[in-house]
Design a protein around this motif. Sequence first.
Motif, short mmCIF file in Angstrom:
data_model
loop_
_atom_site.label_atom_id
_atom_site.label_comp_id
_atom_site.label_asym_id
_atom_site.label_seq_id
_atom_site.Cartn_x
_atom_site.Cartn_y
_atom_site.Cartn_z
N ARG A 161 8.06 15.52 4.98
CA ARG A 161 7.66 15.23 3.59
C ARG A 161 8.86 14.56 2.91
NH1 ARG A 161 2.97 17.88 2.21
NH2 ARG A 161 3.44 17.76 -0.02
N ALA A 201 7.36 2.64 -0.17
CA ALA A 201 6.67 3.84 0.31
C ALA A 201 5.65 3.48 1.39
CB ALA A 201 6.00 4.56 -0.85
N SER A 202 4.95 2.38 1.22
CA SER A 202 3.97 1.97 2.22
C SER A 202 4.63 1.63 3.55
CB SER A 202 3.17 0.78 1.69
OG SER A 202 2.23 0.34 2.65
N ARG A 252 5.82 4.88 5.22
CA ARG A 252 4.67 5.67 5.68
C ARG A 252 4.08 5.07 6.96
NH1 ARG A 252 1.89 5.07 1.61
NH2 ARG A 252 2.71 6.82 0.37
N ASP A 253 4.00 3.76 7.03
CA ASP A 253 3.42 3.11 8.21
C ASP A 253 4.31 3.23 9.44
OD1 ASP A 253 1.30 2.41 6.61
OD2 ASP A 253 2.04 0.38 6.21
N LYS A 286 4.87 9.75 8.25
CA LYS A 286 5.16 10.95 7.46
C LYS A 286 4.56 10.82 6.06
CE LYS A 286 7.77 12.26 10.91
NZ LYS A 286 7.36 13.35 11.82
N SER A 287 4.50 11.96 5.37
CA SER A 287 4.03 11.98 3.98
C SER A 287 5.14 11.52 3.07
CB SER A 287 3.56 13.38 3.59
OG SER A 287 2.51 13.82 4.43
N VAL A 288 4.87 10.53 2.22
CA VAL A 288 5.86 9.93 1.35
C VAL A 288 5.41 10.08 -0.10
CG1 VAL A 288 7.12 7.83 0.77
CG2 VAL A 288 6.51 8.29 3.15
#
Length: 534
Positions: A52, A69-70, A73-74, A78-80
């Motif tokens: 996280r 953030a994208s 995440r890609d 993980k959760s961003v």
Amino acid sequence: MSDLNGPATFADDGRATIERTVEINSIKIDNIDSYYEIERTCQRILEGGYSRIALQFPDELLPDSASVASKLRDRTGKSVFILADTSYGSCCVDEVAAEHVSADFIVHYGRSCLSPTSRLPVLYVFGQQSISVEKCVSEFDRLIENKDTPIIVMYDVTFSHAADQINNQLSKIFSTAIATKITKEANTNHNCQETPVSDSQSSQEYASTTDDCCGSSACCKKPVVNKPLINPEQAQGGRTYVLPEDVKLEDCTILYIGEENITLTNIMMVHNKCPVITYNPEKKEAHRETVPVNRLLMKRYFLVQKAKDADVIGIVVGTLGVASYMTIIDHLKKLIAAAGKKSYTFVMGKLNVAKMANFMEIDCYVLVACPENSLIDSKEFYRPIVTPFELEIALSKQKEWTGDYITDFQRLLPGLRDDDFTYDDEEEREENLSDEEPHFSLITGEYKQGRKYGSKKLDGTSLLVSGITDLSLRNNESALSTLLESPSGAFLKTRTFRGLEQKTGEHEASLVEEGRSGIARGYSTEKDLNTSAP
């Protein structure tokens, strides 16, 4: 007779507030991958096994937050989460907001005060501002004629990516060029490598610490806290440098790379005996700083004298993420109590004049914050705001104003400081306590009789001390009868409005009736102001 134009109703529907636009100097970065170091960030996330991730952006970088953030995440899966607002200053790591989403890793973007964190691992991504290395070196070469002058190279964190190139070229021109290292990680497996180590210090100590590192703050930060050969004067937040044995600090010239900001002010305040030359990468020019540091120090000395005259001191918590902030608060409480003064603790987020004006019984505030948020220009506030270092000088008999200045409260911690500081003896203070011993105030030019709080004896009798700081005692009529150790209660007695009075037993019991419903701008029992009368 002219008609008066104005709003149809006195009440406002709040539309103007909702539609109001706030101008922010935001920037849009074209090359996101390199500027925000996406590859390095993904590597640290995957190596640490974090799940996280909290991304903390300053206001000016928020337009790129969704894209960053994208990408993270890609690439990591993980959760961003994006922390769009900070509890205090944007330079400090907001661990409180990160814990609201149960984050186990923080990525801090933009300028930072580099204050050590207390709980969560942090990765700093300063950004890469453009700079002409050749022009920077040539400007410093032009302004310093004596090449044997020891120089200390400091810079704003946004230019840290070019630090190695600048240091290498300056070392070819000057005989003694001292580089400054900046912490780029905190509480991670790699942060131990960022602290400069002198040649005489064994590197095996650091190797043995990182081989079987658990990733916790206690493991990795142990060798950083126990810096036996690094003078505290050579460490300013996350900036550290090592002076050669034959070089004194007052003989050095500081070269600063960056614009004029609070970071430069702190450096000049702490190194007030050293000449400073700054280079502005945007204007591509360097000049000797002629800012009257002595005038700044005299302003702070004036605040020290105001704190010395204060009887009631408010401890304002300006950070919840900097390591050891609770320890320095306990230290300040002991310091204030040893001086016979009263303290109150306030947690109020970002400071403003309206908030501080609600507590007029406070004579002086001391702000516990990072170095870049500690120096508050309190001329607009109703009460002076000092730093922990300034409060020590004001209250402790062992400390005197010498011109040397400390902005980082880490150097004041009882276990890490390098002086022989001890708290004033309370029993000795009680024996010498006398109403005939006022002190001379440099602010008013008169003798001031301060009220002593926390004394064990008063008029030869012992006071009844309760376990809740003795706010007040009430008699059977619920009237405020006796005040013990409570300046707030004493101030309350002088006010004309003291809140709603209970008046228990003076009114007859009555049935509960339904009151008004609606909102303040229009209750259900009121006429509709928008409809015209028939």
